[in-house]
Design a protein around this motif. Structure first.
Motif, PDB file in Angstrom:
ATOM      1  N   ASP A  83       0.821  -1.211   0.000  1.00  0.00           N
ATOM      2  CA  ASP A  83       0.000   0.000   0.000  1.00  0.00           C
ATOM      3  C   ASP A  83       0.856   1.263   0.000  1.00  0.00           C
ATOM      4  O   ASP A  83       0.551   2.240  -0.696  1.00  0.00           O
ATOM      5  CB  ASP A  83      -0.936   0.020   1.216  1.00  0.00           C
ATOM      6  N   ALA A  94      -4.352  -3.552  -1.726  1.00  0.00           N
ATOM      7  CA  ALA A  94      -5.647  -3.420  -2.384  1.00  0.00           C
ATOM      8  C   ALA A  94      -6.101  -1.960  -2.454  1.00  0.00           C
ATOM      9  O   ALA A  94      -6.512  -1.469  -3.516  1.00  0.00           O
ATOM     10  CB  ALA A  94      -6.694  -4.271  -1.665  1.00  0.00           C
ATOM     11  N   MET A 140      -3.817   0.081  -4.701  1.00  0.00           N
ATOM     12  CA  MET A 140      -4.104  -0.151  -6.112  1.00  0.00           C
ATOM     13  C   MET A 140      -5.341   0.621  -6.547  1.00  0.00           C
ATOM     14  O   MET A 140      -5.392   1.148  -7.673  1.00  0.00           O
ATOM     15  CB  MET A 140      -4.280  -1.646  -6.395  1.00  0.00           C
ATOM     16  N   ALA A 186      -8.420  -6.646  -3.736  1.00  0.00           N
ATOM     17  CA  ALA A 186      -8.330  -5.592  -4.751  1.00  0.00           C
ATOM     18  C   ALA A 186      -9.490  -5.689  -5.738  1.00  0.00           C
ATOM     19  O   ALA A 186     -10.086  -4.678  -6.127  1.00  0.00           O
ATOM     20  CB  ALA A 186      -7.000  -5.695  -5.488  1.00  0.00           C
ATOM     21  N   ALA A 231     -10.590  -2.354  -7.783  1.00  0.00           N
ATOM     22  CA  ALA A 231      -9.305  -1.722  -8.066  1.00  0.00           C
ATOM     23  C   ALA A 231      -8.601  -2.288  -9.294  1.00  0.00           C
ATOM     24  O   ALA A 231      -7.634  -1.696  -9.772  1.00  0.00           O
ATOM     25  CB  ALA A 231      -8.388  -1.861  -6.851  1.00  0.00           C
ATOM     26  N   ALA A 252      -4.710  -7.661 -11.495  1.00  0.00           N
ATOM     27  CA  ALA A 252      -4.732  -8.565 -10.343  1.00  0.00           C
ATOM     28  C   ALA A 252      -4.563  -9.998 -10.834  1.00  0.00           C
ATOM     29  O   ALA A 252      -5.176 -10.397 -11.834  1.00  0.00           O
ATOM     30  CB  ALA A 252      -6.037  -8.430  -9.564  1.00  0.00           C
TER      31      ALA A 252
END
Length: 360
Positions: free
Chosen positions: A280, A307, A310, A337, A342, A322
C-alpha cells in the motif's frame, strides 16, 4: 481436507529437538494434528504415502537426502503444501528462495542462538503458516520453469520473444513505471514475471513481503536469471528503463519524482497492514507521482495489503492488474483488490508480463 477436520502435519527434520518442539507447538492448536515425524526424507517417503499429510514442514539440510531434492521430487509426483524450515543465513536464504521457486508455500527461520527458546517464541507464527499452507493451492510441476529457461537464454545472447512493434512502442515512452506487490507465493510469481521482461522494460519497483536478508538474496537471484537489472533498493536509486528495484526487508519504499526523473526513498515507519515493507505504501506513492503513467500489479498473498493502494492508482489513471484465483497460491491480496473494484484486468500469472508490456 474435509470441513471441520484437523490439518494433518508431517514434520521432517534431522534434529530431534526441533521435531519435538514443532510437535508440541502445532499440537497446541485445536485444528492441527502432527500425525508423524521423520529424521530425513528417506524415512519420510513411506510416511507421506501412508499418512497422507495435508502439510509438511521440511528442514533444508539433512543427511542422505537434502530438503531441496526431496521437495523437487515431491512436487513432481505428489504435490503437498510444504513449509520450509531454514537458518536465517545467506546460504539459508538462497536455499529457501530456491525452495519457494520449486513450490514451497512459506518458510520458518530457525534462530541461530538458543534454538529451543527461539522456536517456542515463534509458536504463533508457525501455527499461522501451517494453517495458511493447508489452504494454499499446490500444483504438480515440471521444473523447466520460466526462470530456468531465462537463465539458459542469458548464457548466450539476450534476446526477447516480443515483436519489433512492441519494442518500438516501449522505446517511445520515457516516463512509464511498473509497480508490483506480492506476499505468500510471490517469489515464484515475481520471478516468472521479471524473467519474461525484455531489457527495454520501463522502470519497475517491487514490494515482496520478506525479512531483510531474504530481499537481498532475492534481488541477487533475480538479477542472475533476468534480462533486466535487479537490485535491492537504496534511497536515491533512480527508477530506470531495464531496471527493477526491490524494497529492502523491514523498510517501506516509496516512489518520488523530480522533473522527468523517478527515484525511490527507503524509509522506516510503523507497519502498515501489519507488514513492512507495505505494498500500500508503494502503490499510494506511485498513484501520487506517476498517475496515468503507471501500471500496477497485485499478486498472490495473504491479507489485503496493496488493495487500497491499487484503488488509488486506478483512480489516478493507472492501468491495474490482479492475479486470478486459479494461479494464485493464496488468493487474499488480489481478491480484496478485485472486491474494491481496483483491478482493470484479472488474469492468470502466465499472461501478466505480456499484458504489462501492452499497457506500459
Amino acid at each position: 481436507m474435509s470441513a471441520g477436520s484437523k490439518t494433518k502435519v508431517l514434520i521432517i527434520d534431522d534434529s530431534a529437538v526441533i521435531r519435538h518442539l514443532l510437535t508440541e507447538i502445532l499440537n497446541q492448536a485445536d485444528d492441527i494434528e502432527v500425525v508423524g515425524t521423520a529424521q530425513d526424507p528417506i524415512f519420510a517417503k513411506n510416511k507421506v504415502r501412508d499418512l497422507r499429510p495435508d502439510v509438511i514442514t521440511l528442514d533444508v539440510e539433512m543427511p542422505r537426502m537434502d530438503g531441496l531434492s526431496f521437495l523437487e521430487e515431491l512436487m513432481k509426483t505428489d504435490p503437498i503444501p510444504v513449509v520450509m524450515v531454514s537458518a536465517l543465513t545467506q546460504k539459508g536464504c538462497e536455499t529457501t528462495l530456491r525452495a519457494l521457486e520449486l513450490g514451497a508455500i512459506d518458510y520458518i527461520t530457525k534462530p541461530s542462538i538458543d534454538v529451543s527458546s527461539g522456536v517456542i517464541n515463534l509458536g504463533d507464527e508457525i501455527i499461522k503458516k501451517v494453517r495458511l499452507a493447508a489452504k494454499a493451492r499446490v500444483r504438480r510441476k515440471g521444473f523447466e520453469c520460466s526462470s530456468v529457461q531465462a537463465a539458459k537464454e542469458l548464457s548466450g545472447k539476450k534476446t526477447s520473444h516480443l515483436t519489433t512493434g512492441t519494442l518500438e512502442s516501449l522505446s517511445a515512452t520515457t516516463d512509464k513505471i511498473i509497480a508490483i506487490g506480492a506476499s505468500t507465493g510471490g517469489t515464484q510469481a515475481v520471478t516468472e514475471i521479471i524473467t519474461a521482461l525484455p531489457e527495454s522494460t520501463p522502470g519497475t519497483v517491487i514490494v515482496q513481503h520478506m525479512p531483510p536478508v531474504f530481499t537481498s538474496s532475492f534481488a541477487e537471484r533475480l538479477n542472475s536469471i533476468s534480462r533486466i537489472d535487479v537490485k535491492e533498493a537504496v534511497s536515491g536509486d533512480r527508477v530506470l528503463r531495464g531496471t527493477a528495484l526491490i524494497a529492502p526487508g523491514n523498510h517501506h519504499m516509496t516512489v518520488k519524482r523530480n522533473g522527468a526523473m523517478y527515484y525511490v526513498d527507503i524509509i522506516d515507519g510503523p507497519m502498515v497492514n501489519f507488514v513492512r515493507p507495505s505494498v500500500d505504501v508503494l502503490f499510494r506513492s506511485v498513484a501520487k507521482y506517476a498517475g496515468r503513467n503507471a501500471v500496477g500489479v497485485i499478486l498472490t498473498g495473504m491479507g489485503e495489503d496493496g488493495a487500497r493502494g491499487m484503488l488509488e492508482m486506478k483512480e489516478a489513471g493507472a492501468f491495474t492488474i490482479a492475479q486470478d484465483e486459479a494461479s494464485s497460491v493464496v488468493f487474499g491480496m488480489p481478491k480484496r483488490a478485485i472486491e474494491l473494484g481496483a483491478a482493470d484486468r484479472v488474469i492468470s500469472l502466465d499472461e501478466i508480463a505480456k499484458i504489462i508490456l501492452e499497457h506500459a
